[in-house]
Design a protein around this motif. Sequence first.
Motif, short mmCIF file in Angstrom:
data_model
loop_
_atom_site.label_atom_id
_atom_site.label_comp_id
_atom_site.label_asym_id
_atom_site.label_seq_id
_atom_site.Cartn_x
_atom_site.Cartn_y
_atom_site.Cartn_z
N MET A 1 -11.88 0.44 -2.94
CA MET A 1 -11.00 0.49 -4.11
C MET A 1 -9.58 0.96 -3.79
O MET A 1 -8.61 0.34 -4.23
CB MET A 1 -11.62 1.34 -5.23
CG MET A 1 -12.76 0.60 -5.92
SD MET A 1 -13.65 1.62 -7.11
CE MET A 1 -12.46 1.71 -8.43
N ASP B 1 -7.87 -1.75 -1.88
CA ASP B 1 -7.50 -2.86 -2.75
C ASP B 1 -6.31 -2.53 -3.64
O ASP B 1 -5.48 -3.40 -3.93
CB ASP B 1 -8.70 -3.27 -3.62
CG ASP B 1 -9.81 -3.93 -2.81
OD1 ASP B 1 -9.54 -4.32 -1.66
OD2 ASP B 1 -10.93 -4.06 -3.34
N LEU C 1 -4.81 -4.78 -9.93
CA LEU C 1 -6.18 -4.50 -9.51
C LEU C 1 -7.17 -4.74 -10.65
O LEU C 1 -8.22 -5.36 -10.47
CB LEU C 1 -6.29 -3.05 -9.02
CG LEU C 1 -7.64 -2.67 -8.39
CD1 LEU C 1 -7.84 -3.39 -7.08
CD2 LEU C 1 -7.71 -1.17 -8.18
N TYR D 1 -10.26 -7.28 -10.55
CA TYR D 1 -11.60 -6.70 -10.69
C TYR D 1 -12.24 -7.12 -12.01
O TYR D 1 -13.47 -7.26 -12.09
CB TYR D 1 -11.51 -5.17 -10.64
CG TYR D 1 -11.56 -4.57 -9.26
CD1 TYR D 1 -11.04 -5.24 -8.15
CD2 TYR D 1 -12.11 -3.30 -9.05
CE1 TYR D 1 -11.08 -4.67 -6.89
CE2 TYR D 1 -12.15 -2.73 -7.79
CZ TYR D 1 -11.63 -3.42 -6.71
OH TYR D 1 -11.67 -2.85 -5.47
N GLY E 1 -14.21 -10.48 -9.64
CA GLY E 1 -14.52 -9.06 -9.43
C GLY E 1 -15.92 -8.81 -8.89
O GLY E 1 -16.14 -7.85 -8.14
N SER E 2 -16.86 -9.68 -9.24
CA SER E 2 -18.24 -9.46 -8.79
C SER E 2 -18.44 -9.85 -7.32
O SER E 2 -19.48 -9.58 -6.73
CB SER E 2 -19.21 -10.27 -9.67
OG SER E 2 -18.88 -11.63 -9.61
N ILE F 1 -15.72 -9.39 -4.91
CA ILE F 1 -14.63 -8.86 -4.08
C ILE F 1 -15.10 -7.86 -3.02
O ILE F 1 -14.40 -7.61 -2.05
CB ILE F 1 -13.50 -8.31 -4.96
CG1 ILE F 1 -12.18 -8.31 -4.19
CG2 ILE F 1 -13.85 -6.96 -5.55
CD1 ILE F 1 -10.95 -8.10 -5.03
N HIS F 2 -16.27 -7.30 -3.19
CA HIS F 2 -16.78 -6.35 -2.19
C HIS F 2 -17.51 -7.07 -1.05
O HIS F 2 -17.83 -6.46 -0.03
CB HIS F 2 -17.75 -5.37 -2.84
CG HIS F 2 -18.96 -6.04 -3.43
ND1 HIS F 2 -18.90 -6.87 -4.52
CD2 HIS F 2 -20.26 -6.01 -3.04
CE1 HIS F 2 -20.11 -7.32 -4.80
NE2 HIS F 2 -20.95 -6.82 -3.92
#
Length: 344
Positions: free
Chosen positions: A3, A6, A16, A20, A25-26, A28-29
């Motif tokens: 976070m 980012d 951001l 997100y 957003g689901s 991006i990790h």
Amino acid sequence: IHMKEDLAFFGSVENLVRVYGSPCGSNIHKEEFRMHMKEDLALFGRIENLVRVYGSHCGANIHKEEFRIHMKEDLAFFGSVDNLVRVYGSKCGSNIHKEEFRIHMKEDLAFFEEFRIHMKEDLAFFGSVENLVRVYGSACGSNIHKGEFRVHMKEDLAFFGSVENLVRVYGSECGSNIHKGELRIHLKEDLVFFGSVENLVRVYGSRCGSNIHKKKFRKYMKEDLALFGNSDILSKIYGSHVCGCNIHKDEFRKYIEEDFLLFGNQVNRIYASSNQAVGYLRDPFRPAVLQLLTILQEINDTTAKDNFVHLLTRYRGLTLKKNPRLNNIANLLSFCRDDEECKW
């Protein structure tokens, strides 16, 4: 763990949140997403462009291999980063990698060339770039190159009486339907019904305009004219932001006579207001409003009742979206007592 990294990458909390909070957003990790972020920034040129794309429907797909293989090709096709961002950043962007979409892209480019042949002619017709943009940029814009649309344009200009009126109608939700037979058969009838071109333009040029040719809508028109008293008032109600496009719906109509009895002629002001006033007369806000009205009627305080109607039609702070607890009389009265603008 990503976070803070980012936040530095996207440059602001607003950016951001936009990324997100989007379908992207689901993902991006995920490692397969993150490995492309710097590469994408280089392609889209500016962080604002990247946020626009990542924060759109397209964002959820952009890390997928079948999407990425077309990105440079698409940049060449659309001719500029700005054009590419506009397409990728729209709902269309989530489909652009699909084979059934891509097979039509060259064909579509030719199609828009066909559209362009009318642009100078339309600029002269609509009188200014502002007017042209308003029409082309509306729902009507997707139809205006069609032969069956264009045959009516001069006829419509004569009917609506001025370019300004025509632009107001064409530039509304109604505009996308106005070439269709089922709408056009009612035009002269509606002019008589609403009593003047100005009234008709107010209705056709509002959200209501997209519904007015529908049978379910039209069956209530005479009934509403009788209820609200005259065509000037009716055109203001039908042409209002919230009421006009909903007035034929069952959940609206179940309260319409009761509202009229409660507010009398004041209901015209509420239904026709530019504010979301009519929303306060619907569930879940309705019980609190009715309780307060009952109290005001019992103590025969007409000034307070007038003030309350004024509050409903003018004060934008009194909304359920901003104040979701305002669904009972105690909270409503407490709000009115504490808020500087409405406590009077």
